[in-house]
Design a protein around this motif. Structure first.
Motif, mmCIF file in Angstrom:
data_model
loop_
_atom_site.group_PDB
_atom_site.id
_atom_site.type_symbol
_atom_site.label_atom_id
_atom_site.label_comp_id
_atom_site.label_asym_id
_atom_site.label_seq_id
_atom_site.Cartn_x
_atom_site.Cartn_y
_atom_site.Cartn_z
ATOM 1 N N ARG A 96 0.873 -1.302 0.014
ATOM 2 C CA ARG A 96 -0.373 0.454 0.111
ATOM 3 C C ARG A 96 1.185 1.335 0.243
ATOM 4 O O ARG A 96 0.218 2.653 -0.593
ATOM 5 N N PRO A 121 -6.262 -8.413 0.142
ATOM 6 C CA PRO A 121 -5.427 -7.282 1.698
ATOM 7 C C PRO A 121 -4.888 -8.142 2.613
ATOM 8 O O PRO A 121 -5.626 -9.493 2.810
ATOM 9 N N THR A 131 -7.860 -1.856 5.512
ATOM 10 C CA THR A 131 -8.057 -2.944 4.259
ATOM 11 C C THR A 131 -8.798 -1.948 3.544
ATOM 12 O O THR A 131 -8.882 -2.112 2.568
ATOM 13 N N ILE A 134 -6.838 0.239 0.632
ATOM 14 C CA ILE A 134 -6.253 -0.414 -0.153
ATOM 15 C C ILE A 134 -7.357 -0.484 -1.269
ATOM 16 O O ILE A 134 -6.860 -0.971 -2.655
ATOM 17 N N ASP A 153 -12.289 -8.206 -4.062
ATOM 18 C CA ASP A 153 -12.235 -7.785 -3.192
ATOM 19 C C ASP A 153 -12.308 -9.311 -1.885
ATOM 20 O O ASP A 153 -13.233 -9.876 -2.131
#
Length: 349
Positions: A96, A121, A131, A134, A153
């Motif tokens: 990140r 993540p 989280t 990201i 995700d």
């Protein structure tokens, strides 16, 4: 074609103030980390924090730096290599903050023909400062650079049976026959307002020490970091058959000026010897990879302070890192997603 992007926190390129400063600037200027208006954030970060923090942080990084480089980067790469060998689709690694960036990771997948990305993540518990930031950045980059890509995700996996089993087995291995008075589950701290901000239902109850603030399975618990931490702890303790009076949940790494999640790890540990608790073990399940917060803050600093305050022994349990079972769990989740669109396993513990 499908592919996966694993995303971890990141690290400075070297343990020097010159490299730590831009890393901290990127990290602390993130509106999901310090969630105040831009001008106030810039004044706080660039006008105050970055005047002294880079030197102090550089000293801390120097204590944990290895000949191979940053522990977080080195261990993330080792985990990545193991997962790649077992995964049936391309898998890239990104950070990140710092390098390799999320854009670099997406580009790597794109160049291999990947158009469907599973964004992963590497945080078991959901938080806006880990989280969410990201997910938001990845989507911004996708729209701007890779509009023909789609992203799915991986949600918080704090209570997934395969993860719990891998974490419990890793802890059991490192605990060995160590006869601890208390096992401390130390999670990364966040401001209380972050928990409330991520709750779309606005039904959060008051935060009470040692009590879960939301009921698992309810809408308000879906993005509740604190609830996720307590549930991870409960499941692992249950798996390892640890009595309730033998473990405790704390939160570390707070900043002054805000109300952060309590109880605080350092205060709890430093008070333990006065209570007759002189042998402790500490595990940090908010991270899957050892980093500054686990290696310097816990394994070095907390250890030293605990002993100085009358403690007898202090055991730091490593994160999952490139543990074989953990890497296989991640690869299995990836392969399940590749085959049927569902990333979680049906395996039960």
């Amino acid at each position: 074609m499908k592919g996966v992007l694993l995303v971890n926190l990141g690290s400075p390129e070297s343990p020097t103030p010159q490299d730590v400063k831009p890393y901290l600037d990127e990290f602390l200027m993130d509106k999901y980390v310090i969630d105040v208006p831009y001008l106030l954030r810039a004044l706080l970060v660039r006008g105050i924090i970055l005047r002294k923090r880079p030197e102090n942080s550089a000293e801390a990084y120097q204590k944990i730096w290895t000949p191979e480089g940053s522990p977080l980067i080195v261990l993330s790469k080792k985990m990545h290599e193991k997962v790649k060998k077992e995964a049936k689709v391309p898998v890239a690694l990104a950070m990140r903050y710092g390098k390799p960036s999320i854009e670099t990771g997406l580009q790597e997948l794109y160049d291999q023909g990947v158009r469907e990305v599973l964004l992963f993540p590497l945080y078991p518990q959901y938080a806006m400062a880990s989280t969410l930031t990201i997910l938001v950045l990845a989507e911004e980059i996708r729209k701007k650079k890779f509009p023909d890509m789609t992203i799915t995700d991986v949600p918080a996996f704090y209570n997934q049976p395969d993860y719990i089993e891998a974490l419990a087995n890793s802890m059991k291995k490192h605990l060995g026959n160590y006869d601890y008075d208390k096992l401390v589950f130390s999670y990364h701290g966040i401001p209380e307002r972050h928990v409330r901000k991520t709750d779309a239902t606005k039904k959060h109850k008051k935060f009470e020490t040692d009590k879960m603030c939301c009921e698992v399975g309810t809408p308000e618990a879906e993005f509740c970091y604190r609830t996720h931490c307590y549930e991870t702890t409960r499941l692992v303790a249950e798996k390892l058959q640890i009595p309730k009076d033998k473990y405790y949940v704390t939160f570390q790494s707070r900043l002054a000026g805000d109300k952060w999640l309590e109880p605080y790890t350092d205060i709890v540990l430093n008070n333990y010897p006065k209570q007759g608790i002189r042998k402790v073990a500490v595990v940090t399940p908010a991270f899957v990879t050892d980093c500054l917060e686990t290696l310097e803050e816990i394994a070095i600093r907390a250890n030293e302070e605990f002993l100085e305050n009358g403690g007898e022994s202090f055991l730091t349990i490593p994160c999952l890192n490139d543990d074989d079972q953990w890497c296989q769990v991640v690869a299995n989740w990836i392969n399940n997603w590749e085959q049927n669109g569902q990333w979680i396993s049906t395996t039960t513990t």
